[in-house]
Design an enzyme around this catalytic site. Structure first.
Site, PDB file in Angstrom:
ATOM      1  CB  ILE A   1      48.025  32.888  30.326  1.00  0.00           C
ATOM      2  CG1 ILE A   1      49.057  32.155  31.192  1.00  0.00           C
ATOM      3  CG2 ILE A   1      46.967  33.310  31.511  1.00  0.00           C
ATOM      4  CD1 ILE A   1      50.078  33.338  32.097  1.00  0.00           C
TER       5      ILE A   1
ATOM      6  CE1 TYR B   1      32.423  32.310  37.138  1.00  0.00           C
ATOM      7  CE2 TYR B   1      32.384  31.346  39.317  1.00  0.00           C
ATOM      8  CZ  TYR B   1      32.963  31.933  38.129  1.00  0.00           C
ATOM      9  OH  TYR B   1      34.311  31.809  38.306  1.00  0.00           O
TER      10      TYR B   1
ATOM     11  CB  ILE C   1      43.491  34.897  38.507  1.00  0.00           C
ATOM     12  CG1 ILE C   1      42.839  35.014  39.670  1.00  0.00           C
ATOM     13  CG2 ILE C   1      44.202  33.578  38.260  1.00  0.00           C
ATOM     14  CD1 ILE C   1      41.643  34.078  40.085  1.00  0.00           C
ATOM     15  N   GLY C   2      44.803  35.988  35.550  1.00  0.00           N
ATOM     16  CA  GLY C   2      45.744  35.732  34.706  1.00  0.00           C
ATOM     17  C   GLY C   2      47.059  36.451  34.516  1.00  0.00           C
TER      18      GLY C   2
END
Length: 269
Positions: free
Chosen positions: A8, A144, A15-16
């Site tokens: 990851i 973004y 979130i990771g």
């Protein structure tokens, strides 16, 4: 059955980290990445490797180390990313380039480094973490949106190119979740003499409120786990609250100008 090995990027926080902790609880062998290991001397949730998505050599060394340790890489989760806000006109070009370098070129570099190993295995799953924002051009988040939207399209192409090698790829687009992304996001400054001063300032407040009140990132981890267990993953997945996901349905069915009006109303512009 042997443990699946998961890598990851950007796995040390947000979130990771949530994904890594959940997958470890499900008996996966999890490796996260960070640019600076010394910052995480007390990190004991799962293994961390040094990897900078901007640096091809760093990526290759991390992949080689993981293969030497485990002999395989079953799942890559491209999670490392940065936020960026601001009027496009007033956002410095070098910051725009940095955002694309991290959110688009970074995942591509990692995928390129890992594909030879997955092709040798004749198996592998790559999950690219994008964003619901990547499906629409959002005011003051246009760059973004563009970086994440581009990664969605790259994934569509990659899937077809990889179909003969037993390698699967998919996108997961989260909505707003309560993470520390705002603290690391580049904000174009609100300039006193800027014609965008008030609308940008108001929108920035709304963006920060949405993130602060976002859901628990464990919801993303649950979806990732479900995808890993799926034999034939879909091309696109979305995870977020009802209205965020419903907004994508509206975008597909409403005339462009009507949808644009809804966004303008949402941000009070």
């Amino acid at each position: 059955m042997a443990q699946k090995v998961v890598l990851i990027t950007g796995g040390s926080s947000g979130i990771g980290k949530a994904i890594g902790m959940y997958l470890k609880s499900k008996d996966f062998k999890v490796y996260g990445t960070t640019r600076t290991l010394t910052k995480y001397a007390d990190f004991n949730h799962f293994n961390l490797l040094v990897l900078d998505v901007h640096d091809a050599t760093s990526i290759e060394e991390a992949v080689a180390k993981l293969v030497a340790l485990e002999g395989k890489i079953d799942v890559l989760i491209n999670n490392a990313g940065v936020g960026i806000t601001g009027p496009i006109e007033e956002t410095p070009n070098d910051e725009i380039e940095k955002a694309f370098n991290t959110n688009l070129f970074g995942p591509i570099r990692v995928i390129k480094a890992i594909l030879p190993q997955m092709r040798e295995q004749r198996s592998g799953l790559i999950i690219n973490i994008t964003s619901i924002a990547g499906y629409m051009g959002l005011p003051y988040r246009g760059i973004y949106s563009a970086t994440k939207g581009a990664l969605e399209l790259v994934t569509e192409a990659f899937r077809m190119e990889l179909k003969d090698f037993g390698i699967l790829m998919t996108n997961v687009a989260p909505g707003d979740f309560a993470t520390n992304i705002a603290s690391g996001r580049y904000h174009a400054p609100i300039l006193e003499d800027s014609p965008y001063k008030k609308p940008y300032g108001d929108t920035l407040d709304a963006i920060n409120t949405d993130v602060d009140s976002g859901g628990d990132p464990i919801a993303v981890a649950h979806l990732i786990y479900k995808i890993i267990q799926t034999k034939k993953p879909k091309i696109h997945y979305k995870v977020g609250d009802f209205m965020q996901k419903f907004s994508l349905i509206l975008k597909n069915v409403l005339p462009d100008k009507v949808y644009e009006k809804l966004l303008l109303n949402h941000y009070k512009l």
